[in-house]
Motif scaffolding. Structure first.
Motif, PDB file in Angstrom:
ATOM      1  N   ALA A  56       6.896   3.389  -1.891  1.00 42.63           N
ATOM      2  CA  ALA A  56       7.412   2.753  -0.682  1.00 42.63           C
ATOM      3  C   ALA A  56       8.091   3.771   0.227  1.00 42.63           C
ATOM      4  O   ALA A  56       7.967   3.712   1.462  1.00 42.63           O
ATOM      5  CB  ALA A  56       8.383   1.632  -1.052  1.00 42.63           C
ATOM      6  N   GLY A  57       8.804   4.719  -0.371  1.00 41.22           N
ATOM      7  CA  GLY A  57       9.454   5.763   0.415  1.00 41.22           C
ATOM      8  C   GLY A  57       8.463   6.702   1.079  1.00 41.22           C
ATOM      9  O   GLY A  57       8.700   7.198   2.192  1.00 41.22           O
ATOM     10  N   GLU A  58       7.348   6.974   0.399  1.00 39.26           N
ATOM     11  CA  GLU A  58       6.298   7.797   1.009  1.00 39.26           C
ATOM     12  C   GLU A  58       5.814   7.161   2.304  1.00 39.26           C
ATOM     13  O   GLU A  58       5.601   7.853   3.311  1.00 39.26           O
ATOM     14  CB  GLU A  58       5.142   7.963   0.036  1.00 39.26           C
ATOM     15  N   HIS A  59       5.630   5.855   2.286  1.00 40.42           N
ATOM     16  CA  HIS A  59       5.220   5.151   3.499  1.00 40.42           C
ATOM     17  C   HIS A  59       6.293   5.252   4.583  1.00 40.42           C
ATOM     18  O   HIS A  59       5.975   5.419   5.768  1.00 40.42           O
ATOM     19  CB  HIS A  59       4.932   3.680   3.193  1.00 40.42           C
ATOM     20  N   GLN A  60       7.553   5.177   4.205  1.00 42.04           N
ATOM     21  CA  GLN A  60       8.645   5.275   5.178  1.00 42.04           C
ATOM     22  C   GLN A  60       8.641   6.630   5.888  1.00 42.04           C
ATOM     23  O   GLN A  60       8.795   6.708   7.108  1.00 42.04           O
ATOM     24  CB  GLN A  60       9.986   5.062   4.470  1.00 42.04           C
ATOM     25  N   ILE A  61       8.471   7.702   5.120  1.00 38.97           N
ATOM     26  CA  ILE A  61       8.480   9.039   5.723  1.00 38.97           C
ATOM     27  C   ILE A  61       7.234   9.254   6.568  1.00 38.97           C
ATOM     28  O   ILE A  61       7.300   9.793   7.686  1.00 38.97           O
ATOM     29  CB  ILE A  61       8.631  10.112   4.639  1.00 38.97           C
ATOM     30  N   ALA A  62       6.090   8.835   6.058  1.00 38.19           N
ATOM     31  CA  ALA A  62       4.863   8.937   6.855  1.00 38.19           C
ATOM     32  C   ALA A  62       5.015   8.175   8.158  1.00 38.19           C
ATOM     33  O   ALA A  62       4.569   8.640   9.224  1.00 38.19           O
ATOM     34  CB  ALA A  62       3.678   8.412   6.060  1.00 38.19           C
ATOM     35  N   ALA A  63       5.646   7.010   8.108  1.00 38.31           N
ATOM     36  CA  ALA A  63       5.840   6.207   9.312  1.00 38.31           C
ATOM     37  C   ALA A  63       6.715   6.926  10.325  1.00 38.31           C
ATOM     38  O   ALA A  63       6.470   6.852  11.540  1.00 38.31           O
ATOM     39  CB  ALA A  63       6.453   4.861   8.949  1.00 38.31           C
ATOM     40  N   ALA A  64       7.738   7.635   9.848  1.00 34.23           N
ATOM     41  CA  ALA A  64       8.615   8.362  10.765  1.00 34.23           C
ATOM     42  C   ALA A  64       7.823   9.392  11.563  1.00 34.23           C
ATOM     43  O   ALA A  64       7.981   9.520  12.785  1.00 34.23           O
ATOM     44  CB  ALA A  64       9.742   9.032   9.989  1.00 34.23           C
ATOM     45  N   PHE A  65       6.959  10.139  10.877  1.00 32.22           N
ATOM     46  CA  PHE A  65       6.144  11.127  11.581  1.00 32.22           C
ATOM     47  C   PHE A  65       5.084  10.461  12.462  1.00 32.22           C
ATOM     48  O   PHE A  65       4.873  10.856  13.608  1.00 32.22           O
ATOM     49  CB  PHE A  65       5.482  12.068  10.575  1.00 32.22           C
TER      50      PHE A  65
END
Length: 224
Positions: free
Chosen positions: A199-208
């Motif tokens: 879930a955190g991987e998706h959060q960071i990808a979303a930020a970029f």
């Protein structure tokens, strides 16, 4: 061909068995970006806890361009001297940078870390005067929650980072400051208070991805 280079620390290299946020943004851009692109970098491995070294190729899904410039325990101070050669070698067009937690935790104070940001940008531009960069502020981790003085250092660095991005932004080599995901939660989005779970991987990808879309019209907004 648009070449994106992920640059970062342990949150970017990932650990054996991870997908990584690099994989998540690649998936997102495959679905939303018009035109050819790839991920590049002089390294491809994951960190392997069993060897305490970046020796693993055991991605949860290895079927994506795995190039990056990231290292477990590496920060601005480590990668600023390497970025010029990496950009020249890979002909990177866009750098997706997530660094700073390691610097503040072990090596440099906020002002010294901000100076290394400026050295990093200078090194990248010396190799490719038109390189673009998206920079993510330091995402607070469990140490910030437990140590008020460290949390204050992270907050100060993020302010200095925003100033550096504003000062260094220029038309031929633009810089974007991404936003820390507003819903990022240490308990829901990490497996140890620092490193992202799926879930955190998706959060960071979303930020970029959201910075790329909002700033330059690359891809689309990230709803994953």
């Amino acid at each position: 061909m648009l070449r994106f280079m992920p640059v970062g620390d342990s949150m970017t290299i990932g650990s054996a068995g991870d997908h990584t946020w690099r994989y998540r943004i690649w998936q997102h851009l495959c679905a939303t970006h018009d035109g050819p692109f790839t991920l590049v970098g002089p390294r491809e491995t994951l960190y392997d806890p069993s060897t305490d070294a970046p020796t693993s190729y055991r991605y949860a899904d290895p079927g994506f361009p795995r190039g990056h410039l990231a290292g477990w325990g590496e920060g601005w101070t480590h990668l600023a001297p390497l970025i010029g050669d990496a950009v020249r070698e890979t002909r990177a067009d866009v750098l997706l940078v997530s660094l700073g937690l390691i610097d503040l935790g072990f090596y440099t104070n906020p002002w010294q870390t901000a100076q290394n940001v400026r050295a990093f940008v200078a090194g990248a531009r010396a190799a490719a005067p038109r390189v673009r960069m998206v920079v993510l502020p330091v995402v607070p981790n469990i140490r910030c929650a437990a140590d008020d003085s460290f949390a204050a250092e992270v907050a100060l660095f993020n302010e200095l980072l925003a100033k550096a991005v504003a000062d260094l932004d220029e038309p031929r080599s633009p810089l974007l400051l991404a936003s820390v995901p507003p819903s990022y939660d240490l308990h829901r989005h990490t497996y140890d208070g620092t490193h992202p779970n799926p879930a955190g991987e998706h959060q960071i990808a979303a930020a970029f991805a959201n910075a790329l879309h909002q700033g330059w019209g690359v891809g689309a907004g990230y709803d994953g």
